[in-house]
Motif scaffolding. Structure first.
Motif, PDB file in Angstrom:
ATOM      1  N   LEU A 146       0.848  -0.780  -0.013  1.00  0.00           N
ATOM      2  CA  LEU A 146      -0.376   0.399   0.245  1.00  0.00           C
ATOM      3  C   LEU A 146       0.820   1.319   0.232  1.00  0.00           C
ATOM      4  CD1 LEU A 146      -3.205  -0.057   0.430  1.00  0.00           C
ATOM      5  CD2 LEU A 146      -2.550   1.671   2.355  1.00  0.00           C
ATOM      6  N   GLN A 155      -3.424   6.165  -0.934  1.00  0.00           N
ATOM      7  CA  GLN A 155      -4.619   5.665  -0.099  1.00  0.00           C
ATOM      8  C   GLN A 155      -5.429   7.389   0.494  1.00  0.00           C
ATOM      9  OE1 GLN A 155      -5.792   2.864   0.563  1.00  0.00           O
ATOM     10  NE2 GLN A 155      -6.979   3.259   2.126  1.00  0.00           N
ATOM     11  N   ALA A 188      -7.559   8.559  -2.135  1.00  0.00           N
ATOM     12  CA  ALA A 188      -7.934   8.161  -2.767  1.00  0.00           C
ATOM     13  C   ALA A 188      -9.148   8.534  -1.707  1.00  0.00           C
ATOM     14  CB  ALA A 188      -7.768   7.140  -2.847  1.00  0.00           C
ATOM     15  N   VAL A 231      -3.749   1.265  -3.197  1.00  0.00           N
ATOM     16  CA  VAL A 231      -5.163   1.399  -2.699  1.00  0.00           C
ATOM     17  C   VAL A 231      -6.044   0.799  -2.535  1.00  0.00           C
ATOM     18  CG1 VAL A 231      -6.592   2.907  -2.682  1.00  0.00           C
ATOM     19  CG2 VAL A 231      -3.873   3.480  -3.559  1.00  0.00           C
TER      20      VAL A 231
END
Length: 776
Positions: free
Chosen positions: A289, A294, A297, A330
């Motif tokens: 990740l 992340q 998003a 993500v």
């Protein structure tokens, strides 16, 4: 004389060595199951992102916050502080320090009470391994256990076990866990000042914990600094103590990012631990990740959901993969983990919902695998599919486009051609194909789906869609999603699930802006400034809206809707998740190093304007899909396998004349040109006339059974009545109740009504016909 002295020296040395080694060997021979159990006990671990940023920390199986760090990971200064504070001669004694015992006895004798102990680090470890009762006898047993530990382990192993097991109170054990809990940092970033503040806590946790009593902690650390000659500054100690979280807010110092992803990664990690000895412990777990992406998003999703609050769309999920490694970059499982009202703890990446048109690319890929070509003509006309169980789909905009090329049908996501393809290929064949692409949800429902599968009325997960969609930019290869960056998972292996030709053609079609115009218009959201492909879908009366997108390097998927199944207010189009997908792809591309396409990636080759395998650019008629001739009014270039090159166009026979359409497009063409002399237009278009003197109902067929699809809005479901031979404005009856009149093309659209019905058509001349149907 010299030889005699030498012999005596050797014997004396051997005797001394024997006296030193024999007790040690004897101590090692005594079973010590408690030590082995302590070394193998459960430990928590930190989950990191691909760059080393902490995402989440999991406690041990017993709920204690207990991590593991090797001595190589702990700064030497921090180790020095703890060794000086607890056992200065740690490396010199055999587990018990006689000098410390004598000094402690003298201090206690002078004070008349116990004011000082003589526990070494090894004795403290022995107490952790097997607690002994207080008193002289308990101390003696503790000392004996310390000797047993020294006989079994090296000094480095002892120090490592102890530093990772020091009880600090507050359900925290070990310096790595305490460093994170109090200062929110990894053990590798622990400096001497903060180490001194932590080193005094085990003596009196309730008094010297900086989270509880910073002033007392500073003074204790300052005294330690003077005693151990650490030369620490009081102001620096006070500043560090102020950073320690209050006890009630200690959890805030522990990271909590991507909870659905980290929870899943931890479960995989625990169920399939890496092949390392448990005695060595396990350090942080580095995943695939990317925390920065992340968080970006999550913000994208939150911003779009805020605009849909009045539409009752409250949730969403996102997944982005690296096409080359298969790693999840993500992973957003819901809009908010902490929002119980929307089911925030449910992982939307794994939840199964109807995907709408998102299954179409895989259907068209199967068609290409079965020998169809991108220039083939598919019918987009009112059609009833099935026999005893009838199905009559329509397009999103309720319009029909007549004969359409394979490329246009997919790019514009037309419904009738998709269902036509599925009926031609077979539902079972498509189920098996989806199963081979990793759709376990379809494997479980095998044999229960109908032709509505072409329009996505089966339930699949976002994860399945994204993984399968990544096969297109990866040249037809698919792989399992990876969660870990540095664990010895199964070797990264891919499966060839479709030919490179088919993967390239589908990618080329989904990137074709001109061909998607019929279905989506200009679609500015999909017009990215970098090569990309997209597929969107809606289902369940717009309760679920989807978007899939990919570049040569990345594949993303977005789902938005509600876990509760609530209906939405108004219509929310798939352009919303498409916007998120496009923005996320843009961020992914910008974050990546210089371009390097996935091996064999279809998009990577598209950017070079080349096609793999046996595909050849061919000039074709835009209407018929055949090889362009001199009478064709419009031509386009299409990629066709050399063994499937088409014959010359037979629809355009002479320059300047109307094209001659196949008979199956008669009713569609009549309705298209109904505002005028229909017969003359039909004749000029090369269509055969209606049967002389006979009036009949062509669609539906008597005995057909229609089913109301709960996954489609009511206004999108109707029975289309097509007739031939009736006079103008013939009357349509259902169960002898007048419903309306035929239009000039002899067509009437009847809403679906449950039950058995007789449909009758009659004109003023007395011509009539009737069919019996049932709607369920």
């Amino acid at each position: 004389m010299f030889r005699e002295k030498t012999s005596r020296f050797i014997k004396l040395t051997a005797g001394l060595l024997a006296c030193a080694l024999l007790p040690r060997l004897a101590l090692r021979a005594i079973p010590y199951a408690e030590l082995e159990a302590y070394r193998g006990r459960s430990r928590g671990f930190a989950v990191l992102d691909r760059n080393g940023a902490a995402l989440r920390v999991f406690p041990a199986e017993d709920g204690v916050k207990r991590e593991w760090a090797s001595l190589d990971e702990i700064p030497p200064g921090a180790l020095r502080v703890f060794i000086r504070a607890e056992d200065r001669r740690f490396y010199l004694h055999p587990g018990v320090d006689p000098l410390a015992v004598a000094a402690a006895a003298l201090r206690n004798w002078r004070a008349g009470r116990t004011v000082s102990g003589a526990s070494t680090i090894t004795m403290q470890l022995a107490r952790l391994v097997k607690p002994r009762p207080p008193g002289l006898m308990g101390k003696a047993r503790e000392a004996f256990d310390a000797l047993r530990i020294e006989a079994r382990l090296s000094k480095k192993q002892i120090l490592e076990l102890w530093i990772n097991g020091i009880p600090f109170g507050s359900n925290i054990e070990g310096l790595p866990a305490m460093t994170r809990a109090r200062f929110g940092r990894e053990i590798a970033r622990l400096d001497d000042t903060r180490a001194a503040l932590l080193a005094v806590i085990p003596r009196r946790p309730a008094l010297f914990d900086p989270a509880l009593n910073p002033d007392a902690a500073v003074q204790a650390a300052l005294a330690l600094s003077r005693y151990c000659r650490l030369n620490l500054d009081e102001a620096a100690l006070a500043e560090a103590a102020s950073e320690a979280a209050p006890l009630e807010a200690a959890e805030l110092k522990s990271p909590f990012y991507a909870p659905h992803f980290t929870g899943r990664a931890a479960a995989v990690y625990r169920n399939n631990p890496p092949p390392v000895p448990a005695k060595t412990g396990r350090g942080p777990l580095r995943t695939t990740l990317d925390l920065e992406l992340q968080l970006y998003a999550e913000k994208l999703l939150a911003a779009e959901l805020a605009l849909l609050e009045n539409n009752r769309v409250s949730n969403g999920a996102l997944l982005a993969l690296d096409n080359e490694s298969g790693g999840a970059l993500v992973y957003v499982g819901s809009a908010s983990w902490f929002n119980e009202k929307i089911g925030g703890k449910i992982d939307g990446v794994q939840v199964e919902n109807q995907p709408g048109s998102c299954l179409k690319p895989f259907l068209y890929a199967l068609a290409l695998e079965k020998g169809l070509s991108a220039n083939d003509i598919l019918p987009d006309i009112p059609t009833v599919f099935g026999g005893g169980e009838a199905y009559s789909p329509s397009n999103f905009n309720r319009r029909f486009n007549g004969p359409v090329r394979f490329r246009v049908a997919l790019a514009s996501s037309l419904n009738v051609p998709a269902v036509y393809l599925l009926e031609r290929l077979g539902v079972g064949a498509f189920e098996e194909y989806l199963s081979s692409l990793g759709f376990d949800s379809i494997s479980r429902s095998m044999g229960t789906n109908g032709v509505g599968l072409a329009l996505g009325n089966a339930e699949v997960s976002l994860e399945e869609l994204v993984r399968a969609f990544s096969a297109f930019p990866r040249g037809g290869r698919i792989a399992e999603i990876r969660f870990f960056a540095d664990l010895p998972e199964r070797p990264f292996q891919t499966r060839q699930v479709m030919s490179p030709d088919s993967a390239w053609l589908v990618s080329d079609i989904l990137a074709d802006r001109a061909s998607r115009f019929i279905g989506f218009g200009p679609a500015p959201t999909l017009a990215t400034d970098f090569p990309s492909i997209f597929k969107t879908g809606t289902a369940n009366q717009f309760q679920h809206i989807w978007a899939l997108g990919a570049t040569a390097r990345f594949t993303v998927g977005v789902w938005m809707g509600n876990f509760s199944g609530e209906t939405v207010v108004g219509r929310t189009g798939s352009s919303i998740p498409a916007r998120i997908a496009a923005d996320l792809l843009r961020a992914l591309e910008q974050s990546a190093p210089a371009a390097k396409g996935a091996e064999g990636g279809a998009l990577h080759q598209t950017m070079r304007s080349t096609a793999p395998g046996d595909l050849r650019p061919t000039e074709i008629c835009a209407l018929s899909g055949m090889a362009a001739g001199p009478a064709c009014t419009g031509t386009v270039r299409e990629w066709i396998r050399s063994q499937h090159l088409p014959a010359a166009c037979s629809w355009h026979r002479r320059p300047g004349t109307e094209p001659v359409y196949p008979p199956e497009y008669q009713a569609w063409l009549r309705e298209r040109f109904r505002a005028g002399n229909v017969r003359s237009r039909a004749a000029s278009s090369g269509l055969p006339a209606d049967p002389d003197g006979r009036a009949y109902i062509r669609i539906p067929v008597s005995g057909s059974a229609f089913y109301i699809d709960p996954g489609l809005p009511p206004e999108a479901q109707a029975i289309r009545i097509e007739t031939a031979g009736f006079g103008a404005e013939a009357f349509v009856y259902v169960d002898d109740v007048l419903q309306g009149v035929l239009n000039q093309a002899g067509v009437y659209v009847l809403p679906l009504l449950r039950g058995a019905h007789r449909i009758t058509v009659e004109d003023e001349s007395g011509a009539n016909a009737a069919v019996d149907i049932v709607v369920r």
